[in-house]
Design a protein around this motif. Structure first.
Motif, short mmCIF file in Angstrom:
data_model
loop_
_atom_site.label_atom_id
_atom_site.label_comp_id
_atom_site.label_asym_id
_atom_site.label_seq_id
_atom_site.Cartn_x
_atom_site.Cartn_y
_atom_site.Cartn_z
N ARG A 50 2.97 10.89 -7.90
CA ARG A 50 1.53 10.91 -7.62
C ARG A 50 1.08 9.48 -7.42
N LEU A 51 0.22 9.26 -6.43
CA LEU A 51 -0.38 7.95 -6.24
C LEU A 51 -1.79 8.11 -5.73
N TRP A 52 -2.58 7.08 -5.91
CA TRP A 52 -3.98 7.14 -5.48
C TRP A 52 -4.41 5.76 -5.00
N LYS A 53 -5.40 5.78 -4.10
CA LYS A 53 -5.89 4.56 -3.49
C LYS A 53 -7.11 4.04 -4.27
N VAL A 54 -7.41 2.76 -4.09
CA VAL A 54 -8.56 2.17 -4.77
C VAL A 54 -9.83 2.93 -4.38
N LYS A 55 -10.78 3.04 -5.32
CA LYS A 55 -11.90 3.96 -5.13
C LYS A 55 -13.07 3.39 -4.35
N HIS A 56 -13.42 2.13 -4.60
CA HIS A 56 -14.66 1.64 -3.99
C HIS A 56 -14.46 1.38 -2.50
N PRO A 57 -15.37 1.85 -1.66
CA PRO A 57 -15.19 1.67 -0.21
C PRO A 57 -14.98 0.23 0.22
N ASN A 58 -15.72 -0.71 -0.36
CA ASN A 58 -15.56 -2.11 0.05
C ASN A 58 -14.18 -2.65 -0.29
N GLU A 59 -13.69 -2.31 -1.49
CA GLU A 59 -12.35 -2.76 -1.87
C GLU A 59 -11.30 -2.09 -0.98
N TYR A 60 -11.53 -0.81 -0.69
CA TYR A 60 -10.60 -0.10 0.19
C TYR A 60 -10.56 -0.73 1.58
N LEU A 61 -11.72 -1.02 2.14
CA LEU A 61 -11.77 -1.63 3.47
C LEU A 61 -11.03 -2.97 3.49
N ARG A 62 -11.11 -3.70 2.40
CA ARG A 62 -10.46 -5.01 2.32
C ARG A 62 -8.95 -4.91 2.19
N THR A 63 -8.45 -3.88 1.50
CA THR A 63 -7.02 -3.84 1.14
C THR A 63 -6.22 -2.77 1.87
N ALA A 64 -6.86 -1.88 2.62
CA ALA A 64 -6.14 -0.75 3.23
C ALA A 64 -4.94 -1.24 4.03
N GLY A 65 -3.81 -0.60 3.82
CA GLY A 65 -2.58 -0.99 4.50
C GLY A 65 -1.77 -2.02 3.75
N MET A 66 -2.29 -2.52 2.64
CA MET A 66 -1.59 -3.50 1.82
C MET A 66 -1.28 -2.89 0.46
N PRO A 67 -0.27 -3.43 -0.26
CA PRO A 67 0.07 -2.88 -1.58
C PRO A 67 -1.13 -2.85 -2.53
N GLU A 68 -2.07 -3.78 -2.38
CA GLU A 68 -3.23 -3.82 -3.27
C GLU A 68 -4.12 -2.60 -3.15
N SER A 69 -3.94 -1.82 -2.07
CA SER A 69 -4.77 -0.64 -1.89
C SER A 69 -4.33 0.52 -2.78
N ILE A 70 -3.13 0.42 -3.36
CA ILE A 70 -2.64 1.46 -4.25
C ILE A 70 -3.28 1.29 -5.62
N GLY A 71 -4.13 2.24 -5.98
CA GLY A 71 -4.83 2.13 -7.26
C GLY A 71 -3.95 2.46 -8.44
N GLY A 72 -2.89 3.23 -8.23
CA GLY A 72 -1.97 3.59 -9.29
C GLY A 72 -0.89 4.51 -8.77
N GLU A 73 0.21 4.61 -9.51
CA GLU A 73 1.35 5.43 -9.10
C GLU A 73 2.03 5.96 -10.36
N GLN A 74 2.47 7.21 -10.31
CA GLN A 74 3.08 7.84 -11.48
C GLN A 74 4.16 8.81 -11.04
N LYS A 75 5.34 8.68 -11.62
CA LYS A 75 6.39 9.68 -11.42
C LYS A 75 6.24 10.76 -12.49
N LEU A 76 6.25 12.01 -12.07
CA LEU A 76 6.04 13.10 -13.01
C LEU A 76 7.29 13.36 -13.85
N SER A 77 7.10 13.54 -15.14
CA SER A 77 8.18 13.96 -16.02
C SER A 77 8.46 15.45 -15.80
N ARG A 78 9.53 15.96 -16.42
CA ARG A 78 9.81 17.39 -16.34
C ARG A 78 8.62 18.20 -16.87
N HIS A 79 8.07 17.77 -17.99
CA HIS A 79 6.92 18.49 -18.56
C HIS A 79 5.73 18.44 -17.62
#
Length: 398
Positions: free
Chosen positions: A298-327
């Motif tokens: 699972r991953l998600w992009k930064v929430k605020h539109p201004n921050e997104y416009l500034r970082t889209a297409g760059m690693p900084e645009s990824i707000g977070g990332e998580q690999k799911l466990s079995r549970h």
């Protein structure tokens, strides 16, 4: 470790975060457009964002696209056309792809709907919520009854033969008869799909800070039961907790969510869920007979539109990332699939969660003993009691 025989279907979600006014019940990532929306700049950002995500899904076909918000119908048909053209240039699309655009009455007219249709939108989801002037004011909506009726008429006149209405019940001061009147008005407009949601008070909303007086649980249950009867009589089949459709018009995009399929998410705050092989050969390993050691991310992009416009297409645009466990994989599958009225065929759990169904056997047995599910070798489905007390059922898997 998770083990998949093949990759699940892939969808694409596009988030457009602006709206005319933030509704007091809304906890989505939406922002009031206090000045001109940077339409072209945002389309550029979305396409950069998509390009960054392409290595995660090389060679996979997209079966559905959903453009949500906010209020995507604030964007011009020309902007939506450029967005879809850019997507087509970067991703292989299913020949019979479903492409949905969310629209609100008060932000559309016939020519605009025609433009969306020409751009490639083939399904609309119109946020009506109510046809009652008083209730619309209580909900902070920018439209009235007349605009809602016009939006429905414009959708059909523009050539859309597949469109949804969002309606809410359990509104401040609402009676059962008022809820039924809303639904009857909606049915008379002949949408192919209806979503009927109970108004709930969510954290970080204006209603949470200043709660309105809502109908009690007995009244809202009576509303829901009678709305279900009304819809069934009119030929709409309930296939999910809040979703009703004419035969063949179920929302394919949402079904992919509920069946724990994969999806890319582009735009401010957009979420994605991607299944991938655990080796360096990526998706191609699925064609060689399975993917032991695969992962769901699972991953998600930064929430605020201004921050997104500034970082889209760059690693900084990824707000977070998580690999799911079995549970996590088992629990999230159940949290989605048990929303479906027909439940799911038992083999689907292995296909989408990458685990044998025995991984959930204790929880399934407990749910069955409580009368919340029916479980056999072919399918697992919620009982009527399980649908009524869905939260109690889902809590068993968390």
């Amino acid at each position: 470790m998770l083990n998949f025989a093949s990759l699940p279907p892939l969808s694409l979600y596009v988030h457009i975060p602006w709206c005319v006014r933030k509704c007091p019940y809304c906890d989505f990532n939406s922002h009031e457009a206090r000045s001109d929306i940077p339409e072209q700049e945002y389309i550029d950002a979305l396409l950069r964002d998509l390009e960054q995500d392409l290595p995660r899904v090389w060679g996979r076909i997209v079966h559905t696209i959903f453009i949500g918000g906010g209020t995507p119908s604030l964007f011009s048909p020309e902007a939506i056309d450029r967005l879809l053209s850019g997507i087509r240039a970067r991703l292989p699309l299913d020949q019979n792809i479903e492409i949905t655009l969310e629209a609100n009455p008060g932000t559309v007219e016939l020519e605009r709907f025609k433009g969306f249709r020409t751009a490639g939108i083939n399904r609309l989801s119109i946020g009506i919520q109510s046809f009652d002037e008083e209730k619309l004011k209580a909900l902070g909506r920018i439209h009235g009854r007349a605009e809602a009726l016009r939006a429905a008429e414009a959708a059909r006149a523009a050539g859309f033969d597949n469109f949804n209405f969002d309606l809410m019940f359990g509104l401040p001061g609402q009676s059962v008869e008022q809820a039924l009147a809303d639904m009857r008005t909606a049915i008379d407009l002949h949408p192919t799909h209806l979503s009927a949601y109970q108004l709930t008070i969510e954290p970080n909303t204006l209603f949470h800070a200043r709660p309105p007086t809502l109908p009690d649980d007995d009244i809202t249950w009576d509303m829901q039961s009678r709305l279900q009867t009304e819809l069934a009589t009119a030929g709409y089949r309930q296939y999910e907790v809040s979703a009703y459709a004419r035969p063949g018009y179920e929302c394919r995009h949402n079904l992919n969510y509920w069946k724990f399929g994969d999806y890319l998410g582009i735009g401010a705050g957009a979420h994605a869920k991607i299944t991938a092989a655990g080796d360096a050969q990526g998706c191609a390993s699925a064609a060689r007979g399975g993917m032991p050691g695969a992962a769901i991310t699972r991953l998600w992009k930064v929430k605020h539109p201004n921050e997104y416009l500034r970082t889209a297409g760059m690693p900084e645009s990824i707000g977070g990332e998580q690999k799911l466990s079995r549970h996590d994989a088992a629990a999230e599958f159940m949290l989605n699939a048990l929303r479906l009225v027909d439940g799911f065929p038992s083999p689907l759990f292995q296909e989408r969660a990458g685990l044998p169904i025995s991984a959930c056997e204790p929880e399934l047995a407990l749910a069955e003993n409580k009368g919340l599910i029916e479980w056999d070798t072919r399918a697992i489905r919620p009982t009527p009691q399980g649908r009524r007390f869905l939260n109690n059922l889902l809590e068993l898997f968390v």
